[in-house]
Scaffold this motif. Structure first.
Motif, PDB file in Angstrom:
ATOM      1  N   GLY A 163      21.658 -29.530 -58.205  1.00  0.00           N
ATOM      2  CA  GLY A 163      21.694 -29.868 -56.448  1.00  0.00           C
ATOM      3  C   GLY A 163      22.236 -31.078 -56.092  1.00  0.00           C
ATOM      4  N   ASP A 164      23.215 -30.881 -55.089  1.00  0.00           N
ATOM      5  CA  ASP A 164      24.045 -32.002 -54.659  1.00  0.00           C
ATOM      6  C   ASP A 164      23.125 -33.289 -53.950  1.00  0.00           C
ATOM      7  OD1 ASP A 164      26.261 -30.930 -55.668  1.00  0.00           O
ATOM      8  OD2 ASP A 164      27.143 -30.508 -53.648  1.00  0.00           O
ATOM      9  N   LEU A 165      22.070 -32.812 -53.282  1.00  0.00           N
ATOM     10  CA  LEU A 165      21.282 -33.566 -52.515  1.00  0.00           C
ATOM     11  C   LEU A 165      20.508 -34.643 -53.673  1.00  0.00           C
ATOM     12  CD1 LEU A 165      19.901 -34.997 -50.122  1.00  0.00           C
ATOM     13  CD2 LEU A 165      18.331 -33.107 -49.997  1.00  0.00           C
ATOM     14  N   GLU A 166      20.148 -33.779 -54.622  1.00  0.00           N
ATOM     15  CA  GLU A 166      19.081 -34.642 -55.771  1.00  0.00           C
ATOM     16  C   GLU A 166      20.174 -35.700 -56.539  1.00  0.00           C
ATOM     17  OE1 GLU A 166      19.020 -31.387 -54.948  1.00  0.00           O
ATOM     18  OE2 GLU A 166      17.031 -31.521 -54.226  1.00  0.00           O
ATOM     19  N   LYS A 167      21.227 -35.004 -56.800  1.00  0.00           N
ATOM     20  CA  LYS A 167      22.326 -36.080 -57.587  1.00  0.00           C
ATOM     21  C   LYS A 167      22.532 -37.319 -56.694  1.00  0.00           C
ATOM     22  CE  LYS A 167      24.513 -32.040 -60.019  1.00  0.00           C
ATOM     23  NZ  LYS A 167      25.475 -31.192 -60.088  1.00  0.00           N
ATOM     24  N   ALA A 168      23.027 -36.973 -55.428  1.00  0.00           N
ATOM     25  CA  ALA A 168      23.464 -38.022 -54.341  1.00  0.00           C
ATOM     26  C   ALA A 168      22.527 -38.855 -54.465  1.00  0.00           C
ATOM     27  CB  ALA A 168      23.755 -37.499 -53.108  1.00  0.00           C
ATOM     28  N   ARG A 169      21.050 -38.583 -54.516  1.00  0.00           N
ATOM     29  CA  ARG A 169      19.935 -39.603 -54.386  1.00  0.00           C
ATOM     30  C   ARG A 169      19.622 -40.518 -55.479  1.00  0.00           C
ATOM     31  NH1 ARG A 169      16.134 -38.069 -50.946  1.00  0.00           N
ATOM     32  NH2 ARG A 169      16.120 -35.877 -51.931  1.00  0.00           N
ATOM     33  N   LEU A 170      19.879 -39.752 -56.756  1.00  0.00           N
ATOM     34  CA  LEU A 170      19.800 -40.510 -57.858  1.00  0.00           C
ATOM     35  C   LEU A 170      20.969 -41.630 -58.048  1.00  0.00           C
ATOM     36  CD1 LEU A 170      18.906 -37.634 -60.559  1.00  0.00           C
ATOM     37  CD2 LEU A 170      17.707 -39.492 -59.849  1.00  0.00           C
ATOM     38  N   ILE A 171      22.264 -41.292 -57.642  1.00  0.00           N
ATOM     39  CA  ILE A 171      23.446 -42.153 -57.949  1.00  0.00           C
ATOM     40  C   ILE A 171      23.139 -43.241 -56.760  1.00  0.00           C
ATOM     41  CG2 ILE A 171      25.674 -42.488 -57.160  1.00  0.00           C
ATOM     42  CD1 ILE A 171      25.950 -39.443 -58.163  1.00  0.00           C
ATOM     43  N   TYR A 172      22.577 -43.052 -55.563  1.00  0.00           N
ATOM     44  CA  TYR A 172      22.310 -43.781 -54.638  1.00  0.00           C
ATOM     45  C   TYR A 172      21.144 -44.932 -55.000  1.00  0.00           C
ATOM     46  CZ  TYR A 172      20.137 -46.114 -50.251  1.00  0.00           C
ATOM     47  OH  TYR A 172      19.692 -46.682 -49.284  1.00  0.00           O
TER      48      TYR A 172
END
Length: 361
Positions: A163-172
């Protein structure tokens, strides 16, 4: 002709949170309206003497969260001046041979609207076909590669997460918690993602830190980009995040340039983030990652922007219009000028020279 490239000076030396929401913003809403209006004056006087001087200034890009509410008022002794680009709004002025004390002042009024994302109401669509305009922000650039060490870091951060949202949150969260602000870096930094990751010193200023977020997102297939701009008003969260007025009632913002970031979420659109300001608050207020205030700011800045700041453009590694001696230019958040082909130091307001002020109305 000599050519000075100030973006090449300095270089690089030196666990997922709960779903962010607008709760932190709402709790502070009484202190600052979500809609704000600012008068801005950008004054320039080119001190370096020579036969020919040329000048470029980034102007405000029009979006759903910021709009000009007055025409630009331009006062100058330039023989010729005009707005030279639309995608990257730019004021260009040409001071002809023999021009004495080249000067240009720009005044305007801008209205901003706070950006808030309620992720519980977002309709996700992982099957959305991206437009060419959005796909552009998946591409590698000279400063933001998407393979090699950048891809390696990104894959390690996200692991098997879907999931893109979950990936973006981890990166952030990784960028906000791991990188550190380094006030010795000139300007806002170069944003050379590969050099930062290879150096082992995960430090920099706002362009460096937010470019790392952008590069890591792109490396795992999430469109992302920076927006270069300047702080124009006080923040209700931290003095580190805004430009509070002085005794004269004006915010003196000559050194207030700041880069923010966004990522694209399919089925929703662009989501604002700013891990760089998390690191700025942590350093400036001497907080730890576990501090309650910093945790609240970190959660807020994933999906929200307090608009005490205005954005100029999304340009990276592009040519100014008309063409400048320095090309491509790394990014365009500062005024740019040349005297007889020599690039003036846009990081140094007094030497350049320029004086920027704003007032909330």
């Amino acid at each position: 002709m000599q050519r000075r490239d100030f973006f090449k000076i300095g270089g690089v030396l030196g666990a997922a949170s709960v779903l962010p929401s607008v709760a932190f913003a709402a709790a502070n809403e009484s202190k600052s309206s979500a809609v704000r209006t600012f008068d801005v004056r950008l004054s320039h006087l080119l001190k370096e003497k020579g036969k020919n001087a040329r000048f470029w200034l980034p102007l405000v890009t029009s979006t759903d969260f910021q709009q000009l509410v007055s025409d630009y008022k331009i006062t100058t002794n330039a023989k010729e001046y005009y707005i030279s680009d639309i995608a990257i709004p730019t004021l260009f002025a040409d001071f002809k041979e023999g021009q004495v004390d080249p000067a240009i002042d720009v005044e305007f009024k801008v209205r901003t609207t706070e950006r808030n994302t309620d992720f519980s109401k977002v309709n996700f669509n992982e099957n959305e076909k991206l437009s060419k305009e959005i796909e552009f922000y998946l591409k590698a650039t000279a400063q933001i590669p998407t393979t090699g060490i950048v891809k390696e870091f990104a894959d390690k951060i996200i692991g098997k997460t879907k999931g893109d949202l979950e990936k973006a949150r981890l990166i952030y969260n990784w960028v906000a918690n791991t990188m550190e602000r380094d006030n010795s870096v000139p300007g806002c930094g170069r944003g050379d993602v590969k050099a930062i990751l290879e150096s082992g010193k995960l430090v920099g200023k706002c362009t460096d830190i937010n470019s790392v977020f952008v590069g890591l997102c792109r490396a795992v297939g999430i469109p992302a980009r920076e927006l270069f701009g300047i702080r124009v008003g006080a923040s209700r969260f931290s003095g580190q995040m805004g430009a509070a007025p002085k005794e004269d009632g004006l915010s003196h913002i000559s050194g207030g340039q700041h880069c923010r970031a966004e990522f694209y979420l399919k089925g929703y659109g662009w989501v604002p983030v700013d891990p760089a300001d998390v690191t700025k608050v942590r350093l400036g207020e001497k907080l730890s990652n576990s501090d309650t205030k910093l945790a609240q700011i970190r959660d807020y800045l994933f999906g929200n922007w307090e608009m005490c700041w205005i954005g100029f453009n999304y340009g990276r590694d592009f040519d100014l219009k008309p063409l400048a001696e320095q090309r491509p230019i790394n990014n365009f958040g500062y005024p740019y000028a040349e005297v007889d082909g020599n690039t003036l130091d846009y990081y140094n307001p007094k030497e350049f020279s320029y004086d920027y002020v704003s007032k909330e109305i």
